[in-house]
Design an enzyme around this catalytic site. Structure first.
Site, PDB file in Angstrom:
ATOM      1  N   GLY A 189       0.815  -1.222   0.000  1.00  0.00           N
ATOM      2  CA  GLY A 189       0.000   0.000   0.000  1.00  0.00           C
ATOM      3  C   GLY A 189       0.839   1.259   0.000  1.00  0.00           C
ATOM      4  N   SER A 190       0.648   2.142  -0.968  1.00  0.00           N
ATOM      5  CA  SER A 190       1.548   3.276  -1.092  1.00  0.00           C
ATOM      6  C   SER A 190       1.081   4.217  -2.201  1.00  0.00           C
ATOM      7  CB  SER A 190       2.965   2.769  -1.391  1.00  0.00           C
ATOM      8  OG  SER A 190       2.903   1.715  -2.340  1.00  0.00           O
ATOM      9  N   ARG A 191       1.998   5.091  -2.647  1.00  0.00           N
ATOM     10  CA  ARG A 191       1.652   6.105  -3.640  1.00  0.00           C
ATOM     11  C   ARG A 191       2.889   6.520  -4.429  1.00  0.00           C
ATOM     12  NH1 ARG A 191      -0.361  11.820  -1.216  1.00  0.00           N
ATOM     13  NH2 ARG A 191       0.696  13.188  -2.673  1.00  0.00           N
TER      14      ARG A 191
END
Length: 233
Positions: A189-191
């Site tokens: 989970g990240s960006r």
């Protein structure tokens, strides 16, 4: 087509970074099954999810000079004007920033948004806020890149999220990369933020789904694009 070839075509390969995690999950699953079938089934589901998380499917990248493709799978969570991270030394004035948010079900292998040379890599430690928050760009752990292209430098920043605690980089400064080639991975989970030079034509909108290496984010070839009239809402 053989059965094995059919399976390979249907099930995407797993990136080698995931092998240790999958192995640990599989061993724990076997141990738990010896104790409880119910909990063993739940552990098996977690093992399958771990394998899916590290999947690394093949992608077909559009081939045309001047195109910017998405560096990550996910949703275009924000389009705004922002000053790039200071450690990149990219610009002291706001640039058009496109953010792609990855949830835990997306492919997390990141791909080069442009063809060019990796002119700079800058890692910065930080905290682990929800990557979908705007201040995550400033406060979270991140790894930034500058890709030098024929149209100017492009910034690309991997940002760790609330669950993501490890950013993995596959390349080094000075390497030449083609658009769509793998440059890194963020676990769980990240960006990824992209900073585009002035005059770039934007091709996406907030809320749009993006596929790493395939979705066209922007176009350098069409100068005087949407960013010149862009206003932060």
């Amino acid at each position: 087509m053989s059965i094995l070839a059919s399976i390979r075509k249907t099930i995407p390969p797993v990136h080698r970074e995931g092998y240790p995690f999958i192995a640990i999950a599989a061993v724990l699953t076997l141990v738990i099954f010896l104790v409880s079938t119910f909990w063993g089934m739940l552990a098996l589901g977690l093992t399958v999810w771990t394998a899916l998380f590290f999947r690394d499917p093949q992608r077909v990248t559009p081939i045309r000079e001047g195109l910017v493709v998405s560096p990550a799978d996910g949703v275009i969570s924000q389009i705004t004007l922002a000053i790039p991270p200071r450690e990149l030394d990219l610009s002291d004035t706001p640039l058009l920033r496109v953010s792609v948010f990855m949830n835990v079900f997306n492919v997390h292998v990141n791909r080069a948004p442009v063809t060019g040379r990796v002119a700079r890599i800058a890692y910065k430690p930080g905290i682990f806020l929800n990557a979908d928050l705007d201040k995550a760009s400033e406060d979270n752990e991140r790894n930034g890149f500058i890709f030098q292209t024929a149209f100017g430098p492009v910034g690309c920043v991997q940002i760790a999220g609330l669950i993501a605690r490890r950013i993995v980089c596959f390349v080094r400064e000075g390497e030449e990369m083609g658009a769509g080639e793998r440059f890194g991975l963020i676990r769980f989970g990240s960006r990824v933020d992209i900073y585009l030079p002035p005059g770039t034509r934007l091709l996406v909108a907030e809320g749009q789904l993006a596929t790493a290496g395939e979705t066209m984010i922007a176009d350098f070839a069409a100068q005087g694009g949407r960013d010149t009239a862009y206003r932060v809402s």
